[in-house]
Design a protein around this motif. Structure first.
Motif: not given
Length: 374
Positions: A254, A285, A346
């Protein structure tokens, strides 16, 4: 009448961009993450669930499909879309990276790469023309030129030699594509040059002279590290056309995606979401967690109680912990599904942040919250 391939840029925020790629099988919202369907399947996840995560496009692999079940057989059975039940756009890579990393007894020549299959040792020859033929037989909406993906580290001299070969193969790939592909399909060129700025510029300029509707950045995420990868993007994306999509191949975590979007990248693919899921790692997250860890044995919280994905919302960490400890197939299936959904959320969050002119703050907040630890 089929819809021609096109790219429209909607909004920029710094170097970050959001837009749409139009294909005959649907629209791809950018920045986009493509789940990897190596052998005609996204591992452990049904196509309907992949679609439900918000994925607009998936990736198929030329090398694996040419060996099994063969591109000719896929074509006979109606093409990769029908064969796999995925009705959206499909991008196929050229097979070059897998030949270099998986195949046995490789022999690289101007003509192409002669190799033996890692499955049964059978002998094959992959040329730019054969790679395009396979991708056309599969019915791919977006195809890749055949290139050589050099190892890292590599000397400047060896990198330049490899780069020049890839440029020559790009010309042959385009000629073959023009002879075999339909008007609704597109071929991307692949920028190489390892970590050398002058070579990346040379590659990008040569590919633009040949002319492609999209450009990929290859030869990264091969061991150079995140800082070096970002440095390469810093001097590569500015020499790519602003009106064509930019695809960073094989990336990533990410934080890699956020940093690459900051540097103007539009498309990504990576096996990480499903590979992590098969090994008990869930991306969140706040960073990745390993649900196999003892701390989750009696944890009754789900991975994401606010998610609309059943895998993220409906199962407790304690249950997921149990599935992995018991060796149940459902554990890897649920975590792979969850990870794919997280990646799509995302991407959606980044698209919204760019559209609203707040991407720099989004990226800073994400980095502050997201910790890469298991």
């Amino acid at each position: 009448m089929t819809t021609p391939f096109s790219f429209s840029l909607h909004k920029t925020d710094g170097q970050a961009r959001t837009g749409e790629i139009t294909t005959s099988r649907g629209t791809i919202r950018t920045p986009a993450f493509m789940p990897v369907g190596t052998a005609g399947t996204v591992k452990a996840v049904q196509m309907r669930d992949v679609k439900a995560t918000g994925a607009d496009i998936i990736l198929g692999n030329t090398y694996h499909l040419m060996l099994r079940p063969t591109a000719e057989r896929v074509a006979k059975l109606g093409g990769l879309h029908r064969f796999s039940t995925w009705d959206g756009p499909i991008l196929t890579d050229s097979g070059g990276f897998q030949v270099m990393s998986l195949a046995q007894m490789r022999k690289l020549t101007e003509k192409g790469v002669e190799f033996r299959s890692h499955i049964d040792g059978s002998k094959h020859m992959l040329t730019p023309e054969r790679s395009i033929e396979i991708q056309c037989l599969l019915g791919a909406d977006i195809q890749m030129q055949l290139d050589e993906c050099p190892p890292f580290p590599i000397t400047e001299e060896a990198s330049l030699e490899s780069l020049e070969l890839s440029i020559r193969w790009a010309r042959r790939s385009k000629q073959a594509f023009e002879e075999m592909a339909g008007p609704h399909q597109a071929l991307y060129g692949i920028v190489q040059g390892s970590v050398f700025e002058d070579q990346r510029k040379r590659s990008a300029e040569a590919l633009q002279e040949i002319g492609f509707p999209g450009y990929s950045v290859g030869g990264l995420a091969v061991g150079e590290g995140r800082e070096q990868m970002f440095k390469v993007l810093d001097f590569t994306t500015p020499v790519l056309p602003t009106d064509k999509p930019r695809y960073l191949m094989g990336v990533g975590k990410p934080l890699d995606l956020v940093g690459a979007v900051e540097r103007g990248i539009d498309m990504f693919d990576c096996v990480l979401p499903t590979r992590s899921g098969r090994h008990g790692q869930a991306w969140t997250w706040d960073g990745p967690i390993n649900v196999k860890n003892a701390q989750f044995i009696e944890d009754e919280s789900p991975l994401d109680p606010e998610s609309d994905c059943p895998a993220s919302r409906d199962y407790t960490k304690a249950y997921l912990n149990h599935l992995f400890r018991a060796g149940e197939y459902l554990g890897p299936m649920l975590l792979s599904w969850h990870n794919l959904d997280f990646y799509q959320k995302l991407m959606a969050a980044m698209r919204a942040a760019i559209a609203e002119g707040r991407f720099a703050q989004f990226a800073a907040d994400f980095r502050a919250r997201h910790r890469e630890k298991s």
